[in-house]
Structures are given as structure tokens and as C-alpha cells.
Design a protein around this motif. Structure first.
Motif, PDB file in Angstrom:
ATOM      1  N   ASP A 135     -17.078  15.869  40.055  1.00 14.28           N
ATOM      2  CA  ASP A 135     -15.748  16.410  39.790  1.00 14.28           C
ATOM      3  C   ASP A 135     -15.715  17.292  38.539  1.00 14.28           C
ATOM      4  OD1 ASP A 135     -16.335  14.137  38.224  1.00 14.28           O
ATOM      5  OD2 ASP A 135     -14.210  13.703  37.889  1.00 14.28           O
ATOM      6  N   LEU A 136     -16.877  17.562  37.935  1.00 12.94           N
ATOM      7  CA  LEU A 136     -16.898  18.314  36.685  1.00 12.94           C
ATOM      8  C   LEU A 136     -17.554  19.677  36.877  1.00 12.94           C
ATOM      9  CD1 LEU A 136     -18.012  15.456  34.237  1.00 12.94           C
ATOM     10  CD2 LEU A 136     -15.678  16.198  34.796  1.00 12.94           C
ATOM     11  N   SER A 137     -16.906  20.720  36.353  1.00  9.66           N
ATOM     12  CA  SER A 137     -17.463  22.071  36.418  1.00  9.66           C
ATOM     13  C   SER A 137     -16.919  22.879  35.246  1.00  9.66           C
ATOM     14  CB  SER A 137     -17.111  22.751  37.747  1.00  9.66           C
ATOM     15  OG  SER A 137     -15.707  22.894  37.882  1.00  9.66           O
ATOM     16  N   GLY A 138     -17.518  24.056  35.025  1.00 10.98           N
ATOM     17  CA  GLY A 138     -17.084  24.916  33.941  1.00 10.98           C
ATOM     18  C   GLY A 138     -17.777  24.590  32.634  1.00 10.98           C
ATOM     19  N   PRO A 139     -17.231  25.075  31.504  1.00  8.02           N
ATOM     20  CA  PRO A 139     -17.895  24.896  30.207  1.00  8.02           C
ATOM     21  C   PRO A 139     -17.615  23.541  29.573  1.00  8.02           C
ATOM     22  CG  PRO A 139     -15.913  26.194  29.931  1.00  8.02           C
ATOM     23  CD  PRO A 139     -16.043  25.947  31.406  1.00  8.02           C
ATOM     24  N   PHE A 140     -18.641  22.999  28.936  1.00  5.45           N
ATOM     25  CA  PHE A 140     -18.530  21.757  28.179  1.00  5.45           C
ATOM     26  C   PHE A 140     -19.281  21.923  26.865  1.00  5.45           C
ATOM     27  CE2 PHE A 140     -17.655  20.391  32.432  1.00  5.45           C
ATOM     28  CZ  PHE A 140     -16.770  19.329  32.307  1.00  5.45           C
ATOM     29  N   ASN A 141     -18.623  21.585  25.755  1.00  5.41           N
ATOM     30  CA  ASN A 141     -19.285  21.627  24.456  1.00  5.41           C
ATOM     31  C   ASN A 141     -20.122  20.369  24.278  1.00  5.41           C
ATOM     32  OD1 ASN A 141     -17.981  24.035  23.845  1.00  5.41           O
ATOM     33  ND2 ASN A 141     -16.276  23.014  22.828  1.00  5.41           N
ATOM     34  N   LEU A 142     -21.422  20.539  24.058  1.00  2.00           N
ATOM     35  CA  LEU A 142     -22.306  19.406  23.821  1.00  2.00           C
ATOM     36  C   LEU A 142     -22.556  19.326  22.322  1.00  2.00           C
ATOM     37  CD1 LEU A 142     -22.463  19.534  26.865  1.00  2.00           C
ATOM     38  CD2 LEU A 142     -24.928  19.187  26.728  1.00  2.00           C
ATOM     39  N   THR A 143     -21.589  18.746  21.639  1.00  2.00           N
ATOM     40  CA  THR A 143     -21.637  18.557  20.189  1.00  2.00           C
ATOM     41  C   THR A 143     -21.048  17.194  19.880  1.00  2.00           C
ATOM     42  OG1 THR A 143     -19.430  19.523  19.865  1.00  2.00           O
ATOM     43  CG2 THR A 143     -21.306  21.025  19.749  1.00  2.00           C
ATOM     44  N   ALA A 144     -21.468  16.601  18.775  1.00  2.00           N
ATOM     45  CA  ALA A 144     -20.908  15.318  18.357  1.00  2.00           C
ATOM     46  C   ALA A 144     -19.426  15.493  18.024  1.00  2.00           C
ATOM     47  CB  ALA A 144     -21.668  14.773  17.152  1.00  2.00           C
ATOM     48  N   PRO A 145     -18.645  14.408  18.086  1.00  2.65           N
ATOM     49  CA  PRO A 145     -17.189  14.524  17.915  1.00  2.65           C
ATOM     50  C   PRO A 145     -16.739  14.982  16.536  1.00  2.65           C
ATOM     51  CG  PRO A 145     -17.774  12.449  18.975  1.00  2.65           C
ATOM     52  CD  PRO A 145     -19.052  13.059  18.493  1.00  2.65           C
ATOM     53  N   ARG A 146     -17.594  14.779  15.499  1.00  2.00           N
ATOM     54  CA  ARG A 146     -17.176  15.177  14.153  1.00  2.00           C
ATOM     55  C   ARG A 146     -18.224  16.078  13.517  1.00  2.00           C
ATOM     56  NH1 ARG A 146     -16.997  14.193   8.685  1.00  2.00           N
ATOM     57  NH2 ARG A 146     -18.814  12.807   8.678  1.00  2.00           N
ATOM     58  N   PRO A 147     -18.052  17.403  13.631  1.00  2.00           N
ATOM     59  CA  PRO A 147     -18.979  18.316  12.959  1.00  2.00           C
ATOM     60  C   PRO A 147     -18.979  18.054  11.460  1.00  2.00           C
ATOM     61  CG  PRO A 147     -17.536  19.492  14.476  1.00  2.00           C
ATOM     62  CD  PRO A 147     -16.980  18.107  14.338  1.00  2.00           C
ATOM     63  N   VAL A 148     -20.089  18.344  10.814  1.00  2.00           N
ATOM     64  CA  VAL A 148     -20.207  18.116   9.374  1.00  2.00           C
ATOM     65  C   VAL A 148     -20.629  19.410   8.691  1.00  2.00           C
ATOM     66  CG1 VAL A 148     -20.734  15.662   9.549  1.00  2.00           C
ATOM     67  CG2 VAL A 148     -22.592  17.326   9.695  1.00  2.00           C
ATOM     68  N   THR A 149     -20.384  19.487   7.400  1.00  2.00           N
ATOM     69  CA  THR A 149     -20.783  20.679   6.651  1.00  2.00           C
ATOM     70  C   THR A 149     -22.274  20.606   6.337  1.00  2.00           C
ATOM     71  OG1 THR A 149     -20.334  19.690   4.494  1.00  2.00           O
ATOM     72  CG2 THR A 149     -18.498  20.828   5.591  1.00  2.00           C
ATOM     73  N   ASN A 150     -22.827  21.750   5.998  1.00  2.00           N
ATOM     74  CA  ASN A 150     -24.233  21.786   5.605  1.00  2.00           C
ATOM     75  C   ASN A 150     -24.477  20.915   4.369  1.00  2.00           C
ATOM     76  OD1 ASN A 150     -26.263  23.555   3.624  1.00  2.00           O
ATOM     77  ND2 ASN A 150     -27.037  23.165   5.689  1.00  2.00           N
ATOM     78  N   ARG A 151     -23.496  20.854   3.492  1.00  2.00           N
ATOM     79  CA  ARG A 151     -23.622  19.975   2.318  1.00  2.00           C
ATOM     80  C   ARG A 151     -23.720  18.515   2.754  1.00  2.00           C
ATOM     81  NH1 ARG A 151     -22.322  20.604  -3.053  1.00  2.00           N
ATOM     82  NH2 ARG A 151     -21.389  22.640  -2.614  1.00  2.00           N
ATOM     83  N   GLU A 152     -22.905  18.119   3.745  1.00  2.00           N
ATOM     84  CA  GLU A 152     -22.973  16.749   4.259  1.00  2.00           C
ATOM     85  C   GLU A 152     -24.300  16.477   4.961  1.00  2.00           C
ATOM     86  OE1 GLU A 152     -18.768  15.164   5.657  1.00  2.00           O
ATOM     87  OE2 GLU A 152     -19.031  17.240   6.296  1.00  2.00           O
ATOM     88  N   VAL A 153     -24.813  17.482   5.678  1.00  2.00           N
ATOM     89  CA  VAL A 153     -26.124  17.341   6.322  1.00  2.00           C
ATOM     90  C   VAL A 153     -27.196  17.100   5.256  1.00  2.00           C
ATOM     91  CG1 VAL A 153     -27.948  18.589   7.553  1.00  2.00           C
ATOM     92  CG2 VAL A 153     -25.587  18.684   8.384  1.00  2.00           C
ATOM     93  N   THR A 154     -27.134  17.881   4.174  1.00  2.00           N
ATOM     94  CA  THR A 154     -28.116  17.745   3.098  1.00  2.00           C
ATOM     95  C   THR A 154     -28.083  16.346   2.504  1.00  2.00           C
ATOM     96  OG1 THR A 154     -27.923  20.100   2.581  1.00  2.00           O
ATOM     97  CG2 THR A 154     -28.835  18.683   0.863  1.00  2.00           C
ATOM     98  N   LEU A 155     -26.899  15.829   2.230  1.00  2.00           N
ATOM     99  CA  LEU A 155     -26.770  14.488   1.669  1.00  2.00           C
ATOM    100  C   LEU A 155     -27.267  13.433   2.650  1.00  2.00           C
ATOM    101  CD1 LEU A 155     -23.267  14.810  -0.045  1.00  2.00           C
ATOM    102  CD2 LEU A 155     -25.504  14.742  -1.163  1.00  2.00           C
ATOM    103  N   ALA A 156     -26.956  13.591   3.941  1.00  2.00           N
ATOM    104  CA  ALA A 156     -27.390  12.618   4.945  1.00  2.00           C
ATOM    105  C   ALA A 156     -28.907  12.615   5.084  1.00  2.00           C
ATOM    106  CB  ALA A 156     -26.738  12.928   6.288  1.00  2.00           C
ATOM    107  N   MET A 157     -29.525  13.787   5.110  1.00  2.00           N
ATOM    108  CA  MET A 157     -30.984  13.864   5.196  1.00  2.00           C
ATOM    109  C   MET A 157     -31.623  13.191   3.984  1.00  2.00           C
ATOM    110  SD  MET A 157     -32.135  15.482   7.968  1.00  2.00           S
ATOM    111  CE  MET A 157     -33.630  16.408   7.611  1.00  2.00           C
ATOM    112  N   SER A 158     -31.090  13.458   2.812  1.00  2.00           N
ATOM    113  CA  SER A 158     -31.602  12.845   1.593  1.00  2.00           C
ATOM    114  C   SER A 158     -31.462  11.329   1.639  1.00  2.00           C
ATOM    115  CB  SER A 158     -30.856  13.419   0.381  1.00  2.00           C
ATOM    116  OG  SER A 158     -31.287  12.806  -0.817  1.00  2.00           O
ATOM    117  N   ARG A 159     -30.325  10.876   2.153  1.00  2.00           N
ATOM    118  CA  ARG A 159     -30.026   9.445   2.222  1.00  2.00           C
ATOM    119  C   ARG A 159     -30.948   8.738   3.215  1.00  2.00           C
ATOM    120  NH1 ARG A 159     -24.881  10.334   2.348  1.00  2.00           N
ATOM    121  NH2 ARG A 159     -24.667  10.423   4.608  1.00  2.00           N
ATOM    122  N   VAL A 160     -31.086   9.280   4.405  1.00  2.00           N
ATOM    123  CA  VAL A 160     -31.867   8.631   5.451  1.00  2.00           C
ATOM    124  C   VAL A 160     -33.368   8.687   5.147  1.00  2.00           C
ATOM    125  CG1 VAL A 160     -32.518   8.745   7.895  1.00  2.00           C
ATOM    126  CG2 VAL A 160     -30.119   9.045   7.232  1.00  2.00           C
TER     127      VAL A 160
END
Length: 314
Positions: free
Chosen positions: A233-258
Motif C-alpha cells: 500500500d506504499l508508493s511515492g517518496p519516503f525520507n529515510l532519515t532518523a526522526p531527530r536530525p542533529v547539528t554537525n556540532r552534536e555529531v562531533t560531540l557524540a562521536m567524541s563521547r562514543v
């Protein structure tokens, strides 16, 4: 979960169920390879589209740049999934490479869509790759599938890329477009380059770090493609992204943390522009893309937060 062990986590259901024959273009790439492994692990027959002479019944010859595909080899497939295309971030965007990016996607999609339309027994679904580059730069403004295309090379490419699937759709084949974000994985893409830098203690934000990155864990990417493939029952466009985009600054902190590594460096915007040319606009640009239709369809993310997506890739 290891990048090579993505199980696809089936969400939703298909009418009929059972073992399927699925053709995958781009099976040697990051997403296509993980998808092919996931399908095979669940007992489905995977047919790979290849550019060389087929080595067996599980391979079909095609030439995406010149728009040629062995349509007879696709007969009997329940689904055709096109994830092929020259890497957008693989090298500097010269005019020649931009032409290659376009031809590998548009000509390849046209060839597959026409092959699907010509089949005596067409597949149930044609899933065609696309990207969140469709929306261009959105700043901090969130957008979903109802938003129009943006401006620039990538939005124009995505519009043409999706339009190339028209023959399949006009032949009555259910057609889905997967507008994928930045895939968090060790094996390729943006994160394939980030992991070694951060492990070495050389990671840091890009520009001022305020730009939004619409990410998706490789596990969830594969699961979403299978969800869209299975749901009749599904057709057309679908965004395949996580529900909460993050900033590059947040990505940097998360990479450092993990990774338990400091991230003291920052790459100034002028340096990025000098090194990357036109492509720097997309590295420094901001796209805050939401998966509205995917969530409405009942899909649930296994790794909706950036820390979990990074750990999954490890």
C-alpha cells in the motif's frame, strides 16, 4: 550491530509473504550490499545487476551509463531495487564528475524502469534510490515529503533521477523513492571517513557546526527499504532519515563521547571550500529532513538517536 551483520528487522507486512526473488542494482555498494546480505539471510533469492559477464543465474548484465539492461534476466523477480550510482562524496565535483554522477543515476534508472515496464510479468514493486539532497539547503527549518525541491546541483539531480522512473510507474508498477540521508556506517559514506579521523583524535566540527545533518543508521536504512518493498500500500517518496536530525556540532560531540576521543579540531569554512570546491556547499549546508511518511506507515527505528546509530556502526 556490525555493519556486515545488518538483519533488516522486518517491519510491516506484505501480501502473500514467503520467499521472494529480488533484483538489486548497486549490490556492491554500502546500502545495496547490506540489503543483499539481509535478504539472503532471510532466505530470499537475490539477483545482482553487474557490469561484467554474468557468472551465474544470480547475476544480470547491465550498463547504467549507456542505459542498457538484460530485461530477460529480471523475469520472475518480485521486486527490483535500484541503489546504484557514482558516489556523490567520492571526489571533487568537476564538470566531468558531475556528468558521471548524473548519468550513473538518471540513465541507469531509465534503463531499469523501461526494462520493468517491458516485462511479461512485471515485479510487484520498483524501489528507486534518491536522496535528501532533493530539498537543498533548509537551514533550521524542518521539511518532510510534502516540501518542494530545492535549488542547486543535487536538488536538480534528484528531481531528474526520480522522474526517470516514470516508465515503471506508468506501466502500473508500484514505485517507491527512498530519499536517504547520511548513513551512519563504518564501511563507506561520510561516516566511513569520519570514524578513522575520530579514532585518531583528529575529529572536529566542520565550519561553525550549526548545520543540520539528517542521518540514518545503516540497520534502519536496510529495514526501511525492506518495509517499503514489502508493504503493497506504499508508493511515492519516503525520507529515510532518523526522526531527530542533529547539528554537525552534536555529531562531533557524540562521536567524541562514543569513541572516547577528544575532538579539539575545527575545519574552517574557507579551508573546506578550498579543498572541496562546489561540494563544500553541501558539507557546510544544513538540511533538517524528517521521515514523516515512514513514521505514518508504522515503521519504527531501532536507532533513532545519534549515539545509538554510532554504536550500531561499531
Amino acid at each position: 550491530m556490525d555493519d556486515g551483520q545488518v538483519d533488516g528487522g522486518r517491519r510491516g507486512g506484505r501480501s502473500g509473504g514467503g520467499r521472494s526473488r529480488v533484483a538489486v542494482a548497486g549490490a556492491s555498494g554500502l546500502i545495496g550490499g547490506a540489503l543483499a546480505r539481509s535478504l539472503a539471510a532471510d532466505g530470499h533469492e537475490v539477483v545482482r545487476l553487474v557490469r561484467h559477464d554474468p557468472a551465474g543465474a544470480d547475476e544480470v548484465r547491465w550498463d547504467p551509463e549507456h542505459g542498457r539492461v538484460d530485461a530477460a534476466g529480471l523475469e520472475g523477480c518480485d521486486a527490483v531495487i535500484n541503489l546504484a550510482g557514482a558516489g556523490v562524496g567520492d571526489r571533487r565535483w568537476t564538470d566531468a564528475y558531475k556528468t558521471r554522477i548524473r548519468s550513473s543515476r538518471v540513465h541507469g534508472t531509465t534503463a531499469l524502469a523501461e526494462a520493468v515496464a517491458s516485462m511479461e510479468r512485471p515485479p510487484r514493486v520498483f524501489v528507486n534510490g534518491s536522496a535528501v539532497g532533493y530539498y537543498g539547503q533548509t537551514g533550521d527549518r524542518p521539511v518532510d515529503e510534502s516540501a518542494p525541491a530545492g535549488e542547486g546541483f543535487l536538488p536538480a539531480l534528484c528531481v531528474e533521477w526520480e522522474a526517470a522512473a516514470a516508465p515503471a510507474r506508468e506501466a502500473g508498477v508500484r514505485t517507491v523513492f527512498t530519499r536517504t540521508g547520511l548513513v551512519v556506517a563504518r564501511g563507506g559514506g561520510a561516516w566511513g571517513r569520519l570514524f578513522p579521523l575520530f579514532r585518531a583524535g583528529l575529529g572536529g566540527r566542520l565550519g561553525d557546526g550549526s548545520q543540520y545533518w539528517s542521518f540514518v543508521a545503516l540497520h534502519d536504512e536496510v529495514a526501511a527499504v525492506r518495509h517499503l518493498m514489502d508493504r503493497d500500500d506504499l508508493s511515492g517518496p519516503f525520507n529515510l532519515t532518523a526522526p531527530r536530525p542533529v547539528t554537525n556540532r552534536e555529531v562531533t560531540l557524540a562521536m567524541s563521547r562514543v569513541l572516547h576521543r577528544p575532538a579539539p579540531f575545527a575545519v574552517p569554512a574557507p579551508v573546506l571550500r578550498a579543498a572541496l570546491g562546489e561540494m563544500a556547499g553541501d558539507v557546510l549546508g544544513s538540511a533538517r529532513v524528517l521521515p514523516a511518511r515512514l513514521l505514518e506507515s508504522g515503521f519504527r527505528f531501532a536507532f533513532p538517536e545519534i549515539d545509538g546509530a554510532i554504536r550500531a556502526a561499531l
